[in-house]
Design a protein around this motif. Structure first.
Motif, PDB file in Angstrom:
ATOM      1  N   ASP A 446       0.839  -1.214   0.000  1.00 25.31           N
ATOM      2  CA  ASP A 446       0.000   0.000   0.000  1.00 25.31           C
ATOM      3  C   ASP A 446       0.868   1.256   0.000  1.00 25.31           C
ATOM      4  O   ASP A 446       0.412   2.329  -0.377  1.00 25.31           O
ATOM      5  N   LEU A 447       2.111   1.139   0.473  1.00 21.32           N
ATOM      6  CA  LEU A 447       2.980   2.329   0.555  1.00 21.32           C
ATOM      7  C   LEU A 447       3.465   2.771  -0.820  1.00 21.32           C
ATOM      8  O   LEU A 447       3.972   3.882  -0.973  1.00 21.32           O
ATOM      9  N   GLY A 448       3.335   1.909  -1.803  1.00 21.21           N
ATOM     10  CA  GLY A 448       3.763   2.257  -3.161  1.00 21.21           C
ATOM     11  C   GLY A 448       4.475   1.085  -3.805  1.00 21.21           C
ATOM     12  O   GLY A 448       5.020   0.225  -3.108  1.00 21.21           O
ATOM     13  N   THR A 449       4.429   1.040  -5.128  1.00 22.32           N
ATOM     14  CA  THR A 449       5.150  -0.022  -5.842  1.00 22.32           C
ATOM     15  C   THR A 449       5.950   0.610  -6.973  1.00 22.32           C
ATOM     16  O   THR A 449       5.636   1.703  -7.446  1.00 22.32           O
ATOM     17  N   ASN A 450       6.962  -0.110  -7.383  1.00 19.00           N
ATOM     18  CA  ASN A 450       7.891   0.408  -8.393  1.00 19.00           C
ATOM     19  C   ASN A 450       7.248   0.563  -9.763  1.00 19.00           C
ATOM     20  O   ASN A 450       6.342  -0.194 -10.137  1.00 19.00           O
ATOM     21  N   GLU A 451       7.778   1.531 -10.503  1.00 16.82           N
ATOM     22  CA  GLU A 451       7.441   1.689 -11.923  1.00 16.82           C
ATOM     23  C   GLU A 451       8.743   1.888 -12.659  1.00 16.82           C
ATOM     24  O   GLU A 451       9.724   2.366 -12.078  1.00 16.82           O
ATOM     25  N   LEU A 452       8.734   1.561 -13.953  1.00 12.76           N
ATOM     26  CA  LEU A 452       9.964   1.738 -14.730  1.00 12.76           C
ATOM     27  C   LEU A 452      10.098   3.194 -15.164  1.00 12.76           C
ATOM     28  O   LEU A 452       9.112   3.918 -15.292  1.00 12.76           O
ATOM     29  N   GLU A 453      11.356   3.610 -15.389  1.00  9.46           N
ATOM     30  CA  GLU A 453      11.590   4.945 -15.953  1.00  9.46           C
ATOM     31  C   GLU A 453      11.034   4.973 -17.375  1.00  9.46           C
ATOM     32  O   GLU A 453      11.017   3.938 -18.056  1.00  9.46           O
ATOM     33  N   ASP A 454      10.620   6.142 -17.839  1.00  7.94           N
ATOM     34  CA  ASP A 454      10.167   6.253 -19.228  1.00  7.94           C
ATOM     35  C   ASP A 454      11.323   5.878 -20.151  1.00  7.94           C
ATOM     36  O   ASP A 454      12.442   6.354 -19.962  1.00  7.94           O
ATOM     37  N   ASN A 455      11.046   5.051 -21.121  1.00 10.15           N
ATOM     38  CA  ASN A 455      12.033   4.668 -22.152  1.00 10.15           C
ATOM     39  C   ASN A 455      13.317   4.067 -21.595  1.00 10.15           C
ATOM     40  O   ASN A 455      14.378   4.211 -22.182  1.00 10.15           O
ATOM     41  N   ASN A 456      13.237   3.469 -20.452  1.00  6.15           N
ATOM     42  CA  ASN A 456      14.461   2.904 -19.884  1.00  6.15           C
ATOM     43  C   ASN A 456      14.044   1.726 -19.019  1.00  6.15           C
ATOM     44  O   ASN A 456      13.120   1.841 -18.218  1.00  6.15           O
ATOM     45  N   ASN A 457      14.739   0.600 -19.182  1.00 11.54           N
ATOM     46  CA  ASN A 457      14.317  -0.599 -18.476  1.00 11.54           C
ATOM     47  C   ASN A 457      14.913  -0.687 -17.061  1.00 11.54           C
ATOM     48  O   ASN A 457      15.460  -1.711 -16.680  1.00 11.54           O
ATOM     49  N   VAL A 458      14.854   0.418 -16.342  1.00 12.07           N
ATOM     50  CA  VAL A 458      15.245   0.360 -14.919  1.00 12.07           C
ATOM     51  C   VAL A 458      14.155   1.032 -14.078  1.00 12.07           C
ATOM     52  O   VAL A 458      13.407   1.876 -14.558  1.00 12.07           O
ATOM     53  N   THR A 459      14.117   0.662 -12.813  1.00 12.25           N
ATOM     54  CA  THR A 459      13.107   1.191 -11.895  1.00 12.25           C
ATOM     55  C   THR A 459      13.305   2.688 -11.678  1.00 12.25           C
ATOM     56  O   THR A 459      14.436   3.145 -11.509  1.00 12.25           O
ATOM     57  N   SER A 460      12.200   3.404 -11.650  1.00 16.40           N
ATOM     58  CA  SER A 460      12.281   4.863 -11.460  1.00 16.40           C
ATOM     59  C   SER A 460      12.623   5.203 -10.009  1.00 16.40           C
ATOM     60  O   SER A 460      11.912   4.818  -9.073  1.00 16.40           O
TER      61      SER A 460
END
Ligand code: FDA
Length: 505
Positions: A446-460
């Motif tokens: 619930d505290l938040g989950t990862n998303e990828l950076e735009d146009n880049n295959n690493v976590t933001s």
């Protein structure tokens, strides 16, 4: 783009070529896949038919198998989720939220040797060992040595030490992670590193920065701690009509200031507060402390039990000191259940009227319980940046909201989840702020989950900060810097893994 089948096949062939015996590799087509997948699962919320499952399970029997899993996974686009004891509250060691993710579980349950050197007060423990196995081995080697870690004996060493790890000895000796002096880790290139070869930054990050992000830790060198041959425990339960509200209110101001040889935790459930104590000494001195600091609780000699430290581990796990010590070795543990947990750190006593209104939450049919673990003592004297775990001085106690149930189906799920979330929301004004903090080992998506950076295959990094600073406060940026150094491609990734710090930062 290779199909799932191609990727799985290539991954499996790579593993076999690297010397992993085929019997240690299970795919959904293997007869024992489901049994192995379920073997250490605690939370049934993540074994529904809709939960994305691993395309393979690698049951490592030696370090080289874990190295092969990482190397082959990287080569063939299969992520690796390490699993030690499987107790992650959000199932991150064996399930993914993303149906497209190709991942394998690297099961470390067989890597569970515990070797104790009582003369040096040290031990090596495999990540796949349970806390119960560690406690049993330490006590078998010495009556006056112990290891400070969590209460539930089936929790795995690997995940627990990765996230901190606290239990009844924390006020005297700190976290489990505070007492790690070396470790063996498989890094993102599949290399086997120890403290010297991994360097102090990575060694810092793996002792509290949460599981999965930096590599797979295979074993940990532990500093054992001294305990007297006889310790004292008690459990006293007070109902609302026995002044539970006043006692709870008062406890908050007292518990973190008690002598560090004494921990007095509280489980609040139904319409009562249960006070549970461990004192590193005899009953008579414990009663002196209780009379001096908390006479209202009314603890008397018949409440005390004088036992050995290892019996106290049995006592806290099973609420009886007379059960056999061998119960600590039972890896199957309690019945599987559905679980939702959340956590807070409390820095000012919560006012009495709030506790008064909390009872109505606890009498609901769908109610769970609250577990209050007091800090102070040694926890207050360790710097918040000594390890990634920042919740030290200034925290009175950790509060866990623990909801569990056995009924299948969405109706039960929604009711129980809303109970935990609703009470958590009600407590907001009274707990830590800016940010409202939580404990990474009480994983809460619930505290938040990862998303990828735009146009880049690493976590933001920017998105991960939302949940990351709640667990790690100012240590989050350093964790991300370590991640950028040791795993810039973000191979070790899950819903709440540490992202690499962007170069521009
Ligand atoms: P699991 O195997 O599920 O791993 C947890 C996370 O760490 C996952 O992300 C996983 O990928 C990663 N990981 C696992 N092994 C790794 C390895 N070798 N190297 C790198 N990453 C790895 N906590 C506490 O402090 N005190 C307590 O008293 C309790 N009590 C308790 C009781 C019960 C019933 C539960 C379910 C949980 C607790 N906990 C706790 C929380 C517990 O410390 C936390 O869930 C740990 O992460 C569990 O470690 P496992 O190895 O069992 O989990």
């Amino acid at each position: 783009v290779a199909s799932v089948f191609d990727a799985t096949d290539a991954f499996l062939v790579c593993l076999v070529d690297a010397g992993v015996p085929p019997r240690l590799l299970q795919t959904p087509a293997s007869p024992s896949y489901s049994a192995l997948l379920l073997s250490s699962v605690r939370n049934l919320r993540y074994v529904t038919p809709g939960t994305p499952r691993p395309l393979a399970i690698v049951a490592a029997a030696e370090p080289a198998h874990a190295q092969a899993a990482v190397r082959c996974g990287r080569r063939h686009g299969v992520r690796v989720r390490a699993r030690s004891g499987g107790h992650d509250y959000e199932g991150l060691s064996y399930a993914s939220l993303d149906p497209r993710e190709r991942f394998a579980v690297l099961d470390l349950a067989a890597l569970r040797d515990v070797r104790v050197d009582s003369a040096r007060a040290e031990a090596w423990a495999g990540s796949g060992a349970t806390l119960g196995e560690v406690y049993y081995a330490v006590a078998a080697a010495s009556r006056v040595l112990a290891f400070p870690a969590g209460i539930c004996p089936t929790v795995g060493v690997g995940g627990h030490l990765s996230g901190g790890g606290f239990g009844t000895l924390m006020r005297r000796y700190g976290l489990a992670a505070d007492n790690v002096i070396d470790a063996v880790l498989v890094d993102a290139d599949g290399r086997l590193l120890n403290r010297t070869t991994m360097g102090e930054d990575l060694f810092w990050a793996i002792r509290g920065g949460g599981g999965e992000s930096f590599g797979v830790v295979l074993s940990w060198k532990l500093r054992l701690v001294r305990v007297p041959e006889t310790v004292t425990v008690f459990t006293v339960r007070r109902s609302i009509s026995q002044s539970a509200t006043d006692l709870l209110t008062k406890w908050q101001a007292i518990a973190s200031a008690l002598p560090r040889d004494l921990i007095l935790r509280v489980v609040v459930q139904n319409q009562h507060a249960q006070f549970e104590a461990l004192f590193l000494g005899r009953c008579s001195r414990l009663l002196d402390h209780m009379r001096a600091h908390f006479p209202d609780l009314g603890v008397t000699q018949p409440d005390c039990e004088e036992i050995s430290w290892i019996q106290s581990a049995v006592y806290f796990a099973f609420y009886s000191s007379s059960k056999p010590l061998e119960l600590l070795l039972d890896r199957s543990g309690e019945t599987r259940r559905y679980i939702k947990a959340k956590s807070d750190f409390v820095q000012e006593p919560i006012p009495r009227h709030v506790w008064e209104s909390t009872w109505s939450w606890l009498e609901k049919p769908e109610a769970g319980l609250l577990i209050l673990d007091p800090y102070g003592g040694r926890m207050g004297s360790i710097s918040p940046s000594a390890t990634p775990f920042p919740h030290r001085k200034g925290n009175l106690y950790n509060m866990q909201y623990y909801s569990y149930w056995f009924e299948n189906g969405t109706a039960a799920l929604e009711k129980r989840m809303s109970w935990a979330r609703g009470l958590y929301e009600q407590m907001e004004p009274y707990v830590s702020k800016n940010p409202r903090t939580g404990y990474v080992n009480y994983r809460d998506l619930d505290l938040g989950t990862n998303e990828l950076e735009d146009n880049n295959n690493v976590t933001s990094y920017a998105k991960a900060k939302i949940w990351g600073e709640k667990y790690f406060k100012g240590n989050f940026e350093r964790l991300a810097a370590v991640k950028a150094m040791v795993d810039p491609d973000d191979f070790f990734r899950n819903e709440q893994s540490i992202p690499p710090l962007p170069a521009a930062k």
